[in-house]
Scaffold this motif. Structure first.
Motif, PDB file in Angstrom:
ATOM      1  N   THR A 123       0.832  -1.203   0.000  1.00  0.00           N
ATOM      2  CA  THR A 123       0.000   0.000   0.000  1.00  0.00           C
ATOM      3  C   THR A 123       0.872   1.260   0.000  1.00  0.00           C
ATOM      4  O   THR A 123       0.554   2.235  -0.678  1.00  0.00           O
ATOM      5  CB  THR A 123      -0.957   0.002   1.206  1.00  0.00           C
ATOM      6  OG1 THR A 123      -1.751  -1.183   1.165  1.00  0.00           O
ATOM      7  CG2 THR A 123      -1.865   1.208   1.200  1.00  0.00           C
ATOM      8  N   ASN A 126       2.034   1.812  -3.436  1.00  0.00           N
ATOM      9  CA  ASN A 126       0.918   2.312  -4.230  1.00  0.00           C
ATOM     10  C   ASN A 126       0.712   3.805  -3.992  1.00  0.00           C
ATOM     11  O   ASN A 126       0.525   4.577  -4.942  1.00  0.00           O
ATOM     12  CB  ASN A 126      -0.353   1.525  -3.894  1.00  0.00           C
ATOM     13  CG  ASN A 126      -1.546   1.925  -4.717  1.00  0.00           C
ATOM     14  OD1 ASN A 126      -1.412   2.506  -5.788  1.00  0.00           O
ATOM     15  ND2 ASN A 126      -2.720   1.625  -4.216  1.00  0.00           N
ATOM     16  N   VAL A 140      -8.029   4.704  -0.399  1.00  0.00           N
ATOM     17  CA  VAL A 140      -6.909   3.751  -0.327  1.00  0.00           C
ATOM     18  C   VAL A 140      -6.738   3.255   1.104  1.00  0.00           C
ATOM     19  O   VAL A 140      -6.565   2.051   1.347  1.00  0.00           O
ATOM     20  CB  VAL A 140      -5.611   4.392  -0.857  1.00  0.00           C
ATOM     21  CG1 VAL A 140      -4.404   3.521  -0.550  1.00  0.00           C
ATOM     22  CG2 VAL A 140      -5.710   4.656  -2.345  1.00  0.00           C
ATOM     23  N   HIS A 144      -7.252  -0.573   2.479  1.00  0.00           N
ATOM     24  CA  HIS A 144      -6.167  -1.221   3.222  1.00  0.00           C
ATOM     25  C   HIS A 144      -6.677  -1.721   4.572  1.00  0.00           C
ATOM     26  O   HIS A 144      -6.394  -2.858   4.961  1.00  0.00           O
ATOM     27  CB  HIS A 144      -5.019  -0.232   3.421  1.00  0.00           C
ATOM     28  CG  HIS A 144      -3.899  -0.771   4.244  1.00  0.00           C
ATOM     29  ND1 HIS A 144      -2.935  -1.587   3.723  1.00  0.00           N
ATOM     30  CD2 HIS A 144      -3.610  -0.634   5.556  1.00  0.00           C
ATOM     31  CE1 HIS A 144      -2.084  -1.915   4.678  1.00  0.00           C
ATOM     32  NE2 HIS A 144      -2.478  -1.350   5.806  1.00  0.00           N
TER      33      HIS A 144
END
Length: 175
Positions: A123, A126, A140, A144
């Motif tokens: 993550t 990303n 996001v 997660h």
């Protein structure tokens, strides 16, 4: 009342029948799902509601923690991965091959957390590559957190089933 008997009753080494193990497991997963990439998730909720300075604070904290995670992964990731794999393997072998209950208990805590660690790094990569802001960043973080909670639910279920099995097999006195 014998102080040693009371002390050993409270500090029972049979992990799956010990209340402290289950409290520790609950705290572990509660903390893992509350701190998303090291940022308290309630900060993301406040940032979504209030925006402005709160959103900027969230973006700054995520940027700082993402940079820290990626730096740790880059500088010492290989060594940490080797160390974690060694510890988890030793716990798995001593726990499930040699039947050491304490090793089983610690393995059932650490093994799923290795997936959470890998998810954190993924993550962070990303976020570093796409640099989301505002609602996209919160999305996001929410995704997660969902996967961390999913790993936690599966882990707690497996641990509870294994713990009940161990308690049935060993009996009330550790037989």
């Amino acid at each position: 009342m014998d102080i040693y008997a009371t002390l050993f009753e409270v500090l029972d080494t049979r992990s799956f029948s010990n209340m402290w193990y289950w409290i520790g497991l609950a705290i572990l997963w509660s903390t893992a799902s509350h701190f998303v990439l090291g940022v308290p998730f309630d900060l993301a909720l406040k940032a979504k509601r209030q925006g402005g300075e709160r959103m900027q604070d969230l973006e700054d904290m995520v940027r700082i923690n993402t940079g820290r995670l990626l730096n740790i992964a880059e500088v010492s990731g290989l060594m940490l991965t080797a160390l974690a794999a060694t510890v988890i393997t030793l716990l798995g072998v001593t726990g499930f091959f040699y039947g050491v209950e304490f090793s089983q208990a610690v393995f059932l805590m650490l093994f799923p957390m290795s997936f959470v660690g890998a998810l954190n790094i993924r993550t962070a990569q990303n976020i570093a590559s796409h640099a989301p802001t505002g609602e996209a960043l919160i999305s996001v973080l929410r995704r997660h957190r969902f996967f961390v909670q999913l790993i936690g639910m599966v882990s707690i279920f497996v641990t509870a089933m294994w713990g009940m099995y161990q308690n049935i097999v060993t009996g009330p006195l550790g037989g």
